[in-house]
Structures are given as structure tokens and as C-alpha cells.
Write an enzyme that holds these catalytic residues in place. Structure first.
Site, PDB file in Angstrom:
ATOM      1  N   LYS A 186       0.817  -1.200   0.000  1.00 14.07           N
ATOM      2  CA  LYS A 186       0.000   0.000   0.000  1.00 14.07           C
ATOM      3  C   LYS A 186       0.867   1.272   0.000  1.00 14.07           C
ATOM      4  CE  LYS A 186      -4.030  -2.183   0.246  1.00 14.07           C
ATOM      5  NZ  LYS A 186      -3.873  -3.653   0.268  1.00 14.07           N
TER       6      LYS A 186
HETATM    7  C1  LIG Z   1      -5.109  -4.593   1.005  1.00 16.06           C
HETATM    8  C2  LIG Z   1      -6.572  -4.594   1.102  1.00 16.06           C
HETATM    9  C3  LIG Z   1      -7.255  -5.107   2.206  1.00 16.06           C
HETATM   10  C4  LIG Z   1      -6.590  -5.894   3.279  1.00 16.06           C
HETATM   11  O1  LIG Z   1      -5.519  -5.283   3.894  1.00 16.06           O
HETATM   12  P1  LIG Z   1      -4.405  -6.159   4.595  1.00 16.06           P
HETATM   13  O2  LIG Z   1      -3.636  -5.151   5.393  1.00 16.06           O
HETATM   14  O3  LIG Z   1      -3.580  -6.819   3.542  1.00 16.06           O
HETATM   15  O4  LIG Z   1      -5.090  -7.151   5.476  1.00 16.06           O
HETATM   16  C5  LIG Z   1      -8.631  -4.961   2.268  1.00 16.06           C
HETATM   17  N1  LIG Z   1      -9.311  -4.366   1.286  1.00 16.06           N
HETATM   18  C6  LIG Z   1      -8.702  -3.877   0.197  1.00 16.06           C
HETATM   19  C7  LIG Z   1      -9.506  -3.176  -0.847  1.00 16.06           C
HETATM   20  C8  LIG Z   1      -7.309  -3.995   0.055  1.00 16.06           C
HETATM   21  O5  LIG Z   1      -6.714  -3.537  -1.041  1.00 16.06           O
END
Ligand SMILES: *Cc1c(COP(=O)(O)O)cnc(C)c1O
Length: 401
Positions: A186
Site C-alpha cells: 500500500k
Molecule cells: C489490502 C486490502 C485489504 C486488506 O488489507 P491487509 O492489510 O492486507 O489485510 C482490504 N481491502 C482492500 C480493498 C485492500 O486492497
């Protein structure tokens, strides 16, 4: 993955604060921690950045979604409208809560459209779990109008949209609650972590209890705290929070750079006739983590993907991705789980095995995405666009997860 590109002394300093005191736990131990409250500072700074009243740091973006659903009272048999293009975590969270996902078509905003949502609303619809996919806003005006008209709550899985906004207001603050992910891919990362934001003190309070076994966090004796509800352990650790804190302080810089890089790419590619891009509902608010091309047909898109692959240009073709698009989600369609879910008992509202998503398929099959890097120099970016390729071996752009 802009956050990971910028790891430096700032992250190390915050982590060393924690290691020097040895308090890896986010609560209590006031004397020993020497004033270091990384989780508290992390959530406060993210809430401030987003102009939200309250923040709660948790162990992941996935557990953040589960925490929101729990705090909002979404559970047994509730229908929750979700997109077929998202990270699978969104759907899993709904099913784990005992609720039932209902899929709505996306459009060229790469998010659920108001029209798509309207078509699947039923008297059992409790919430719209909106995903601002790939770092930019859905059609919030249209979707909020539906929420108001039908008295349905909006919850924002803004995992990919930290720092992005719509009409000057940050994503994650339009719904009753919003969440962000800090996983490795992210815009900001802390290894593993998530944040929930809200303006509603009651929701925040329930969320912080749920994410820590119902602890009310009042007083100084953890074992003697009250437990108004049950919950589970979705806590973040201080080391992860420390990294998240350092990353939060880089977010403005990252957004500025990403947006500048996107503008350069956009200006260059706009000269190519027939090429289309993702439609933005508020382009200025895009966090610019991706650049998206919409090719004229699936055939042209697949041929282009092949050319990019042969030329070693990193790119993402989400249509075939196992974890981001419903076409590959046989495990969801079969409700494959190690244990029995509410969804097994009640059945899903839609027959996913036969259901088609023609509008979503049309967009997804034509979409090719590239990661925008924060550490590119303008000269590098220029040379790359000139060649039509990425730097060899540096991961160039693209390489979507
Ligand atoms: C990355 C993501 C998640 C989950 O996040 P994590 O930190 O990997 O558990 C949930 N929803 C969306 C849209 C994502 O891109």
C-alpha cells in the site's frame, strides 16, 4: 509501493524507541515505556491527516474491515453490497461476520457504480461496503444519495485509498467508518497493520473494545477492566505502529510526488489516439498510486499485455488476477471454508455460479495498470516514457499484486 521505497532513518528511529524500552504492547506499562505510545500516536496522526475525529490502529487492513462491520452491528444474515473487483479481504470480512455479500457491477471508475448498487439493493441490505479501488474515489455523490434514500449505511474499505480525497474531503470519512491497510503493497506500509477512522465516538469505542477482547481500556489494571462486549485480538504491536507513524509523516511528500509523476505520464500518453484512461470522479483527489489504461477491447488489451511482457515492462492485468477479481473466485462461489458459515446456512442472495457481470467484465478485460513510483527522477521517467518501458530490473512501474 511508494512507502517501501522510502524506508529510512525515520522508521529506524521510531522502531528503536520501542526496542529501547522493550514495551512492544500498545497499552499500559506507563513508567517503563518512557512516554512512547506508538500505536496511539499513529492513529492520532492518521486521523488528523484525514480530518477524522477518531482513529484505531489494528493488526491489518483485513481486521480493520472486520472491526468496522462489528462496530456497525453488521452480522447474521445482513446483506452487504460489495464490488467484484477488490482485494478478496473485503468479501472474506463480510462472510466471517456472518453477513452475506451481494455483488454490484463496477464501471470505468473501477469502483461500484450507483446504478450497479441500485440494481442489487433489497429490504435486507444493511450496508454498502464501498471500495475506492486503486487509490481513487468512487461516485460518492451518487452512492450517498442511495444510502440516504434507502436508509442504508455506507462503510468505506478505503484500504487502497489513504490520502485520496473526493471534493476536498478525505476518503474514509464519507461513511460511518473508513479503513486503511498498511500491508507491504500500500501507499504507506508498516509491514502489517490497519487503521479504522470515524467521527462517531460510540462506534470508535465499540471498535476499540472489539479489537481487544472487549477491554474497555479504562484504568491502569488491565486484568480488572470491564468487558462490555466480547471481541478478539486485532491489536497492532508497537513496532508495526512505530513504522506506520514514520510513514504517515511521509504521506504528503509521497502524494505530491506521485501526482506529479502521474501528470507527466498522462500528458505523454494522452497524445496516443484511441487510448483511454480510468474515469475519475475527482481526479485531483487521486492518490496516484497507479496509472490505468483502458484498451478498446479485450483482444487488444491481451495483445498489449503480451507485448509488455515480452518487452519486460512491469504491468498488471487484473482481469486474470486470482485475488482481485470475481472471475477467479471459485472458492467464494463454492463457499470453501474450513468451517460452516452463516452463508452456508442461509445461502447467498445471488447465484454466483451462474451470475454474469457483463459491465464489470467489459472494464476489467480492457484494463492494464502500472504502479507509479515515488523515487523516479523526472529524467528517469522521461527516458522510460521515451523507450516505452521500465528500468531494467528495478521493477519499473506496474507489477501489480
Ligand atoms: C489490502 C486490502 C485489504 C486488506 O488489507 P491487509 O492489510 O492486507 O489485510 C482490504 N481491502 C482492500 C480493498 C485492500 O486492497
Amino acid at each position: 509501493m511508494p512507502g517501501t521505497e522510502l524506508f529510512g532513518e525515520e522508521e529506524k528511529k521510531e522502531v528503536m524507541d520501542v526496542l529501547n524500552t522493550g514495551v512492544l504492547f500498545r497499552f499500559n506499562h506507563d513508567a517503563q515505556r518512557q512516554g512512547h505510545w506508538k500505536a496511539k500516536d499513529f492513529e492520532a496522526e492518521v486521523a488528523k491527516f484525514c480530518n477524522a475525529k477518531y482513529g484505531l490502529a489494528v493488526s491489518s487492513g483485513s481486521t480493520a474491515v472486520n472491526t468496522m462491520l462489528a462496530a456497525c452491528g453488521v452480522g447474521y444474515g445482513d446483506e452487504v453490497v460489495v464490488p467484484p473487483f477488490t482485494y478478496i479481504a473485503t468479501i472474506e470480512a463480510v462472510l466471517l461476520a456472518g453477513a452475506l455479500p451481494v455483488f454490484a457491477e463496477i464501471d470505468d471508475t473501477l469502483c461500484m457504480s450507483a446504478e450497479g448498487i441500485r440494481a442489487v439493493i433489497s429490504p435486507k441490505t444493511k450496508a454498502i461496503l464501498l471500495v475506492h479501488m486503486c487509490g481513487a474515489a468512487a461516485d460518492l455523490d451518487g452512492i450517498l444519495a442511495i444510502c440516504k434514500e434507502k436508509n442504508i449505511m455506507l462503510i468505506e474499505d478505503s484500504a487502497q485509498a489513504l490520502g485520496a480525497s473526493y471534493k476536498g474531503k478525505m476518503l474514509g470519512t464519507y461513511g460511518r467508518m473508513g479503513s486503511f491497510s498498511y500491508d507491504f503493497f500500500k501507499i504507506n506500509t508498516c509491514g502489517e497493520g490497519g487503521i479504522v477512522i470515524t467521527d462517531d465516538q460510540q462506534l470508535w469505542d465499540t471498535a476499540q473494545q472489539f479489537a481487544d477482547h472487549g477491554h474497555d481500556h479504562i484504568g491502569n489494571n488491565r486484568g480488572m477492566e470491564q468487558h462490555p462486549i466480547m471481541g478478539t485480538n486485532f491489536r497492532i504491536g508497537e513496532i508495526n505502529a512505530a513504522i506506520g507513524l514514520a510513514q504517515t509523516r511521509k504521506l504528503s511528500f509521497i502524494l505530491e510526488k506521485q501526482r506529479a509523476h502521474k501528470a507527466i505520464i498522462q500528458a505523454r500518453l494522452s497524445k496516443i489516439p484511441g487510448l483511454q484512461f480510468r474515469r475519475h470522479t475527482d481526479e485531483a483527489g487521486d492518490s496516484a498510486t497507479f496509472f490505468h489504461l483502458l484498451l478498446p477491447s479485450e483482444q487488444v488489451a491481451r495483445a498489449t499485455v503480451k507485448l509488455f511482457a515480452e518487452a519486460g515492462i512491469p504491468h498488471g492485468y487484473w482481469y486474470d488476477n486470482m485475488f482481485h477479481y470475481i472471475k477467479q473466485w471459485d472458492h467464494v462461489k463454492n463457499l470453501s471454508m474450513p468451517y460452516k458459515l452463516v452463508a452456508h446456512e442461509l445461502g447467498l442472495p445471488q447465484d454466483l455460479k451462474t451470475m454474469k457481470f457483463p459491465k464489470s467484465d467489459a472494464v476489467m478485460s480492457q484494463l492494464i495498470s502500472f504502479n507509479i513510483r515515488v523515487t523516479w527522477t523526472e529524467a528517469e521517467l522521461d527516458a522510460m516514457l521515451e523507450r516505452g518501458g521500465g528500468e531494467e530490473g528495478d521493477g519499473g512501474g506496474g507489477g501489480c499484486v
